[in-house]
Write a protein that holds these residues in place. Structure first.
Motif, mmCIF file in Angstrom:
data_model
loop_
_atom_site.group_PDB
_atom_site.id
_atom_site.type_symbol
_atom_site.label_atom_id
_atom_site.label_comp_id
_atom_site.label_asym_id
_atom_site.label_seq_id
_atom_site.Cartn_x
_atom_site.Cartn_y
_atom_site.Cartn_z
ATOM 1 N N HIS A 64 0.849 -1.188 0.000
ATOM 2 C CA HIS A 64 0.000 0.000 0.000
ATOM 3 C C HIS A 64 0.894 1.251 0.000
ATOM 4 N N ILE A 65 0.805 2.030 -1.057
ATOM 5 C CA ILE A 65 1.637 3.233 -1.188
ATOM 6 C C ILE A 65 0.990 4.409 -0.442
ATOM 7 N N ASN A 66 1.762 5.015 0.440
ATOM 8 C CA ASN A 66 1.299 6.189 1.178
ATOM 9 C C ASN A 66 2.294 7.332 0.940
ATOM 10 N N VAL A 67 1.800 8.426 0.351
ATOM 11 C CA VAL A 67 2.662 9.589 0.104
ATOM 12 C C VAL A 67 2.658 10.472 1.351
ATOM 13 N N TRP A 68 3.841 10.657 1.923
ATOM 14 C CA TRP A 68 3.971 11.428 3.150
ATOM 15 C C TRP A 68 4.030 12.933 2.822
ATOM 16 N N THR A 69 3.078 13.673 3.389
ATOM 17 C CA THR A 69 3.036 15.129 3.175
ATOM 18 C C THR A 69 3.953 15.808 4.189
ATOM 19 N N PRO A 70 4.924 16.618 3.728
ATOM 20 C CA PRO A 70 5.846 17.277 4.663
ATOM 21 C C PRO A 70 5.095 18.245 5.583
ATOM 22 N N GLN A 71 5.507 18.297 6.844
ATOM 23 C CA GLN A 71 4.824 19.115 7.839
ATOM 24 C C GLN A 71 5.678 20.292 8.327
ATOM 25 N N ASN A 72 6.968 20.148 8.301
ATOM 26 C CA ASN A 72 7.867 21.211 8.767
ATOM 27 C C ASN A 72 8.719 21.681 7.584
ATOM 28 N N LEU A 73 8.314 22.781 6.987
ATOM 29 C CA LEU A 73 8.994 23.287 5.795
ATOM 30 C C LEU A 73 9.834 24.526 6.132
ATOM 31 N N SER A 74 10.929 24.658 5.404
ATOM 32 C CA SER A 74 11.748 25.871 5.534
ATOM 33 C C SER A 74 11.070 27.019 4.785
ATOM 34 N N LYS A 75 11.563 28.237 4.956
ATOM 35 C CA LYS A 75 10.993 29.402 4.284
ATOM 36 C C LYS A 75 11.067 29.242 2.780
ATOM 37 N N GLU A 76 12.193 28.749 2.299
ATOM 38 C CA GLU A 76 12.378 28.575 0.861
ATOM 39 C C GLU A 76 11.411 27.517 0.309
ATOM 40 N N GLN A 77 11.213 26.453 1.081
ATOM 41 C CA GLN A 77 10.309 25.393 0.625
ATOM 42 C C GLN A 77 8.872 25.892 0.564
ATOM 43 N N LYS A 78 8.482 26.682 1.556
ATOM 44 C CA LYS A 78 7.137 27.248 1.547
ATOM 45 C C LYS A 78 6.946 28.162 0.342
ATOM 46 N N GLN A 79 7.955 28.959 0.049
ATOM 47 C CA GLN A 79 7.871 29.851 -1.103
ATOM 48 C C GLN A 79 7.715 29.062 -2.394
ATOM 49 N N PHE A 80 8.422 27.932 -2.497
ATOM 50 C CA PHE A 80 8.308 27.083 -3.685
ATOM 51 C C PHE A 80 6.878 26.576 -3.850
ATOM 52 N N PHE A 81 6.281 26.073 -2.795
ATOM 53 C CA PHE A 81 4.935 25.524 -2.905
ATOM 54 C C PHE A 81 3.891 26.615 -3.080
#
Length: 376
Positions: free
Chosen positions: A330-347
């Motif tokens: 069973h494939i489960n895609v893990w959603t990131p919970q703690n993002l850096s500022k740069e990662q948040k800007q990307f999303f």
């Protein structure tokens, strides 16, 4: 070579319990020692019929025999007559009730060792133990050695014929009635039907002439057993007093240990695989633990959470049929919970990007459709 049990009783593999019993009774009456005195060939066929009935009348033993044949009961793993070593008394002590009123309806018989009608063959009590198995052991079958404390006859103990019943196990009583003298039989109150009483008791023995002894017993457990299944090892329970007695059995109850990554459902196994968001987008290869080792699986780019990959034949064998179950990943895609500022800007930039917008096709089934397909 041993003869096929179904051939011995002249029945098919789909025969019901009632049909198996009927076929055995027919054979047993035909080759009964009272009907064929001194005939060794008839005696052997009588034993074969009893052995076949002992296996085929037990659903668990029948299932193992259908899968593994005579090999399922070699080495004492709960199998039947242990290579035909049971004698006539053993057969009558277990299956005497099958004959009903035939041959006097008694458990004993004339000839073949001199047992007398009515005399009971005392059997010792059974012992029960639990054996814990891993999924890996269940997948392949395993031989376990266990230590068992059981009662055995003390060294030097002797038994003598009961003087009350003269070894018959029964006492006769004659009463006068208006119809005349009537003779009735009842179990001997002194030996309780065994025909023997304690003669010489060693100092360390109990009142029955028995002592406690620890023994190592080897148990062959077939592949595919399930939680709660009971196997029987003949003659490894407690002994009973007397020269004519037989030992009880060892009942082995299977207990299944929890696996670190696999969950069992019948013969199928389930594994939850977590991948990160990038792996789901780009695709990845992963090593998966199975009951027979590790295998590598490929996860395609763009894999959605909830996708189920079926690895055929990587599950557990069935004790009742041929073939193995499957391993369902069973494939489960893990959603990131703690993002850096740069990662948040990307999303943040990707929120309105059309490639990130959900766009399920007809081939992207819902969770309930996937479950339905899995069990179809």
């Amino acid at each position: 070579m041993k003869v096929d049990y179904y051939e011995v009783l002249k029945i098919t593999r789909s025969a019901t319990v009632a049909e198996i019993k009927k076929a055995y009774r027919k054979k047993a009456i035909k080759y009964h020692p009272d009907k064929n005195p001194g005939d060794k060939s008839a005696e052997e066929k009588f034993k074969q019929a009893a052995e076949a009935y002992e296996i085929l009348s037990d659903p668990n033993k029948k299932a193992r025999y259908d899968q593994y044949g005579h090999a399922a009961f070699e080495g004492g793993a709960g199998g039947g007559f242990q290579g035909g070593h049971m004698n006539m008394d053993d057969i009558f002590s277990q299956f005497g009730d099958i004959f009903g009123g035939a041959f006097g309806g008694g458990g004993g018989f004339s000839g073949f060792g001199g047992s007398s009608r009515g005399r009971a063959r005392v059997k010792g009590s059974n012992l029960r133990i639990r054996v814990k198995l891993t999924l890996e052991e269940i997948a392949t079958g395993v031989e376990k050695k266990v230590k068992v404390r059981r009662k055995v006859k003390a060294e030097g103990v002797t038994f003598k014929t009961c003087s009350t019943c003269n070894g018959n196990g029964q006492v006769m009583r004659i009463t006068n009635t208006i119809l005349g003298r009537m003779q009735t039989a009842s179990t001997c109150p002194t030996c309780h039907g065994a025909g023997e009483v304690l003669d010489k008791k060693p100092k360390n023995a109990d009142s029955s002439g028995l002592i406690q002894k620890e023994e190592t017993v080897s148990i062959k457990i077939p592949a595919g057993v399930t939680e709660g299944v009971q196997l029987k090892v003949n003659g490894k329970g407690n002994a009973a007093p007397g020269n004519n007695s037989i030992d009880g059995d060892l009942i082995v109850v299977i207990e299944e240990l929890e696996h670190a990554t696999l969950k069992r459902e019948g013969t199928n196994l389930h594994h939850d695989l977590y991948i990160n968001f990038s792996e789901a987008v780009l695709g990845v290869s992963k090593n998966i633990t199975t009951v027979t080792g590790k295998v590598k699986i490929k996860i395609e780019p763009g894999t959605q959470s909830g996708k189920i990959l079926r690895l055929r034949g990587k599950g557990l064998p069935s004790i009742e049929s041929y073939g193995n179950g499957d391993l369902l990943v069973h494939i489960n895609v893990w959603t990131p919970q703690n993002l850096s500022k740069e990662q948040k800007q990307f999303f943040d930039k990707m929120v309105d990007d059309e490639n990130f917008a959900p766009n399920p096709s007809a081939n992207d089934k819902s969770f309930f459709e996937k479950v339905k397909d899995m069990f179809s």
